[in-house]
Design a protein around this motif. Structure first.
Motif, PDB file in Angstrom:
ATOM      1  N   MET A   1       0.849  -1.104   0.145  1.00  0.00           N
ATOM      2  CA  MET A   1       0.112  -0.058   0.080  1.00  0.00           C
ATOM      3  C   MET A   1       0.748   1.241  -0.039  1.00  0.00           C
ATOM      4  SD  MET A   1      -3.034   1.052   2.559  1.00  0.00           S
ATOM      5  CE  MET A   1      -2.168   1.103   3.861  1.00  0.00           C
ATOM      6  N   GLU A  43      -5.996  -5.871  17.835  1.00  0.00           N
ATOM      7  CA  GLU A  43      -6.249  -5.827  16.342  1.00  0.00           C
ATOM      8  C   GLU A  43      -4.828  -5.519  15.586  1.00  0.00           C
ATOM      9  OE1 GLU A  43      -8.758  -3.902  12.670  1.00  0.00           O
ATOM     10  OE2 GLU A  43      -8.554  -2.522  14.712  1.00  0.00           O
ATOM     11  N   GLY A  45      -2.944  -4.186  12.502  1.00  0.00           N
ATOM     12  CA  GLY A  45      -3.308  -3.516  11.154  1.00  0.00           C
ATOM     13  C   GLY A  45      -4.621  -2.836  11.540  1.00  0.00           C
ATOM     14  N   GLY A  47      -5.225   0.423  11.258  1.00  0.00           N
ATOM     15  CA  GLY A  47      -5.337   1.482  10.486  1.00  0.00           C
ATOM     16  C   GLY A  47      -5.718   2.645  11.374  1.00  0.00           C
ATOM     17  N   GLU A  68      -0.574  -1.090  14.711  1.00  0.00           N
ATOM     18  CA  GLU A  68      -0.495  -0.544  13.260  1.00  0.00           C
ATOM     19  C   GLU A  68       0.945  -0.215  12.844  1.00  0.00           C
ATOM     20  OE1 GLU A  68      -2.354   0.092  10.471  1.00  0.00           O
ATOM     21  OE2 GLU A  68      -0.515   0.855   9.746  1.00  0.00           O
ATOM     22  N   MET A  69       1.463  -0.474  11.704  1.00  0.00           N
ATOM     23  CA  MET A  69       2.698  -0.575  11.178  1.00  0.00           C
ATOM     24  C   MET A  69       3.170   1.156  10.960  1.00  0.00           C
ATOM     25  SD  MET A  69       4.561  -3.147   8.630  1.00  0.00           S
ATOM     26  CE  MET A  69       3.902  -2.697   6.943  1.00  0.00           C
ATOM     27  N   TYR A  70       2.225   1.983  10.298  1.00  0.00           N
ATOM     28  CA  TYR A  70       2.399   3.183  10.156  1.00  0.00           C
ATOM     29  C   TYR A  70       2.185   4.456  10.694  1.00  0.00           C
ATOM     30  CZ  TYR A  70       4.040   0.708   5.577  1.00  0.00           C
ATOM     31  OH  TYR A  70       4.483  -0.040   4.655  1.00  0.00           O
ATOM     32  N   ALA A  96       3.984  -1.023  15.478  1.00  0.00           N
ATOM     33  CA  ALA A  96       5.035  -2.115  15.241  1.00  0.00           C
ATOM     34  C   ALA A  96       4.550  -3.031  14.111  1.00  0.00           C
ATOM     35  CB  ALA A  96       4.894  -2.808  16.530  1.00  0.00           C
ATOM     36  N   ASP A  97       5.573  -3.554  13.512  1.00  0.00           N
ATOM     37  CA  ASP A  97       5.130  -4.548  12.426  1.00  0.00           C
ATOM     38  C   ASP A  97       4.584  -6.087  13.031  1.00  0.00           C
ATOM     39  OD1 ASP A  97       5.425  -6.538  10.177  1.00  0.00           O
ATOM     40  OD2 ASP A  97       7.088  -5.291   9.415  1.00  0.00           O
ATOM     41  N   ALA A  98       3.456  -6.508  12.397  1.00  0.00           N
ATOM     42  CA  ALA A  98       3.531  -7.900  12.931  1.00  0.00           C
ATOM     43  C   ALA A  98       4.454  -8.978  13.191  1.00  0.00           C
ATOM     44  CB  ALA A  98       2.148  -8.414  11.981  1.00  0.00           C
ATOM     45  N   ASN A 116      -8.331  -7.303  10.204  1.00  0.00           N
ATOM     46  CA  ASN A 116      -9.508  -6.732   9.558  1.00  0.00           C
ATOM     47  C   ASN A 116      -8.939  -5.849   8.307  1.00  0.00           C
ATOM     48  OD1 ASN A 116     -11.545  -7.374  11.260  1.00  0.00           O
ATOM     49  ND2 ASN A 116     -10.784  -5.560  12.596  1.00  0.00           N
ATOM     50  N   PHE A 117      -9.320  -6.621   7.153  1.00  0.00           N
ATOM     51  CA  PHE A 117      -9.007  -6.109   5.846  1.00  0.00           C
ATOM     52  C   PHE A 117      -7.564  -6.088   5.809  1.00  0.00           C
ATOM     53  CE2 PHE A 117     -13.384  -5.752   6.693  1.00  0.00           C
ATOM     54  CZ  PHE A 117     -14.028  -5.752   5.645  1.00  0.00           C
ATOM     55  N   ASP A 119      -3.969  -6.420   4.235  1.00  0.00           N
ATOM     56  CA  ASP A 119      -3.341  -6.119   2.627  1.00  0.00           C
ATOM     57  C   ASP A 119      -3.369  -7.440   2.219  1.00  0.00           C
ATOM     58  OD1 ASP A 119      -3.186  -3.449   3.328  1.00  0.00           O
ATOM     59  OD2 ASP A 119      -1.052  -3.662   3.700  1.00  0.00           O
ATOM     60  N   THR A 194     -15.595  -1.850  10.253  1.00  0.00           N
ATOM     61  CA  THR A 194     -14.173  -1.285  10.250  1.00  0.00           C
ATOM     62  C   THR A 194     -14.327  -0.086   9.119  1.00  0.00           C
ATOM     63  OG1 THR A 194     -13.007  -2.336   8.346  1.00  0.00           O
ATOM     64  CG2 THR A 194     -12.950  -3.340  10.769  1.00  0.00           C
ATOM     65  N   GLU A 195     -13.514   0.711   9.015  1.00  0.00           N
ATOM     66  CA  GLU A 195     -13.388   1.977   7.888  1.00  0.00           C
ATOM     67  C   GLU A 195     -13.373   1.253   6.543  1.00  0.00           C
ATOM     68  OE1 GLU A 195     -10.749   2.767  10.121  1.00  0.00           O
ATOM     69  OE2 GLU A 195     -11.536   4.856  10.921  1.00  0.00           O
ATOM     70  N   TYR A 196     -12.761   0.123   6.344  1.00  0.00           N
ATOM     71  CA  TYR A 196     -12.594  -0.634   5.119  1.00  0.00           C
ATOM     72  C   TYR A 196     -13.800  -1.291   4.820  1.00  0.00           C
ATOM     73  CZ  TYR A 196      -7.693   0.420   3.584  1.00  0.00           C
ATOM     74  OH  TYR A 196      -6.639   0.906   3.150  1.00  0.00           O
TER      75      TYR A 196
HETATM   76  N1  SAH Z   1      -8.308  -2.693   9.766  1.00  0.00           N
HETATM   77  C1  SAH Z   1      -8.331  -1.442   9.013  1.00  0.00           C
HETATM   78  C2  SAH Z   1      -7.405  -1.233   7.984  1.00  0.00           C
HETATM   79  C3  SAH Z   1      -7.164  -2.163   6.968  1.00  0.00           C
HETATM   80  S1  SAH Z   1      -6.048  -1.717   5.920  1.00  0.00           S
HETATM   81  C4  SAH Z   1      -9.898  -1.463   8.400  1.00  0.00           C
HETATM   82  O1  SAH Z   1     -10.408  -2.409   8.357  1.00  0.00           O
HETATM   83  O2  SAH Z   1     -10.403  -0.276   8.146  1.00  0.00           O
HETATM   84  C5  SAH Z   1      -4.486  -2.729   6.536  1.00  0.00           C
HETATM   85  C6  SAH Z   1      -3.653  -1.983   7.564  1.00  0.00           C
HETATM   86  O3  SAH Z   1      -2.842  -2.841   8.073  1.00  0.00           O
HETATM   87  C7  SAH Z   1      -2.999  -0.846   7.088  1.00  0.00           C
HETATM   88  O4  SAH Z   1      -3.190   0.197   8.030  1.00  0.00           O
HETATM   89  C8  SAH Z   1      -1.600  -1.291   7.119  1.00  0.00           C
HETATM   90  O5  SAH Z   1      -0.533  -0.326   7.380  1.00  0.00           O
HETATM   91  C9  SAH Z   1      -1.516  -2.267   8.268  1.00  0.00           C
HETATM   92  N2  SAH Z   1      -0.527  -3.515   8.095  1.00  0.00           N
HETATM   93  C10 SAH Z   1      -0.058  -4.001   7.017  1.00  0.00           C
HETATM   94  N3  SAH Z   1       1.007  -4.910   7.235  1.00  0.00           N
HETATM   95  C11 SAH Z   1       1.253  -4.566   8.499  1.00  0.00           C
HETATM   96  C12 SAH Z   1       2.034  -5.331   9.540  1.00  0.00           C
HETATM   97  N4  SAH Z   1       2.745  -6.373   9.148  1.00  0.00           N
HETATM   98  N5  SAH Z   1       2.003  -4.991  10.784  1.00  0.00           N
HETATM   99  C13 SAH Z   1       0.986  -4.045  11.110  1.00  0.00           C
HETATM  100  N6  SAH Z   1       0.372  -3.247  10.407  1.00  0.00           N
HETATM  101  C14 SAH Z   1       0.124  -3.683   9.101  1.00  0.00           C
END
Ligand code: SAH
Length: 215
Positions: A1, A43, A45, A47, A68-70, A96-98, A116-117, A119, A194-196
């Motif tokens: 993404m 949760e 990821g 978002g 969340e990673m970002y 953190a990264d999963a 949830n949703f 990538d 969720t948002e997505y």
């Molecule tokens: N859960 C939210 C966002 C889904 S998008 C929803 O359903 O609305 C997926 C999210 O997972 C993104 O914000 C992305 O940055 C995060 N993500 C992707 N790989 C990840 C990882 N390895 N560790 C943590 N977060 C991650």
């Protein structure tokens, strides 16, 4: 993404009192919850955090962690919490990264993980990057308590079909699955969008969900 850089997001995450800043902080909190036999849900990821914040508000007796990673995405959750008069006391965030989950969480410390949703990583050579892959499920299994639960939702049918093939070899048993969550009245009574999920279901995409248990 692809992500837009949000100015100041790193500072906002690093200085927020809603964020865990070290594995030690997490351990202290989780030990405290363990002593009172509390429940911990994570949760991965999250978002912008709508799902995990709404959960925390609805279930004050459960402790929630949004990972969340970002920073640029996470900052939206922090902004929402900062704007709340009474932010939930039963919620913390973690940047953190999963892939590093075992650095942050003690063995068998989590009751439930939500994906949830996630990538979809559609290319075959990236299959190991998918969060519901056997590779990640095995990592998650270490931090889940015995009989711990994973709940996964997606609108991506290919990712869901892939996920349905991955959990059994990773040591999980299927408790529930559907490829049209929003038509399941029983599930919808407690479904938190969720948002997505809102975005894709409003476009008419059916939502798939499974619930699996660590065996
Ligand atoms: N859960 C939210 C966002 C889904 S998008 C929803 O359903 O609305 C997926 C999210 O997972 C993104 O914000 C992305 O940055 C995060 N993500 C992707 N790989 C990840 C990882 N390895 N560790 C943590 N977060 C991650």
């Amino acid at each position: 993404m692809r992500l837009k850089h949000v100015k100041g997001s790193e500072e906002a995450v690093n200085s927020s009192s809603f964020v865990f800043h070290s594995p030690e902080e997490i351990k202290i909190k989780l030990d405290e919850i363990k002593d009172r036999r509390g429940t911990v849900c994570l949760e991965i990821g999250m978002g912008k955090g709508r799902f995990i914040i709404d959960n925390a508000l609805l279930y004050p007796d459960i402790f929630f962690i949004g990972m969340e990673m970002y920073e640029s995405v996470m900052v939206k959750a922090i902004n929402r919490l900062n704007a709340m008069e009474e932010p939930p006391l039963n919620l913390m965030l973690l940047r953190a990264d999963a892939a590093d989950i075992r650095t942050f969480f003690p063995e068998e410390s989590i009751d439930k993980i939500f994906l949830n949703f996630s990538d979809p990583w559609p290319k075959n050579r990236h299959a190991k990057r998918r969060l519901p892959s056997g590779h990640f499920l095995s990592l998650f299994s270490h931090v889940l308590k015995p009989e711990g639960i994973i709940e996964f939702k997606t609108d991506n049918r290919d990712l869901f079909d892939f996920a349905m093939r991955e959990f059994e070899p990773a040591g999980f048993a299927l408790l529930y699955h559907t490829c049209d969550l929003h038509s399941d009245e029983e599930q919808m009574k407690t479904n938190i969008c969720t948002e997505y999920e809102e975005k894709f279901s409003s476009k008419g995409h059916p939502i798939c969900k499974y619930i699996i248990k660590k065996i």
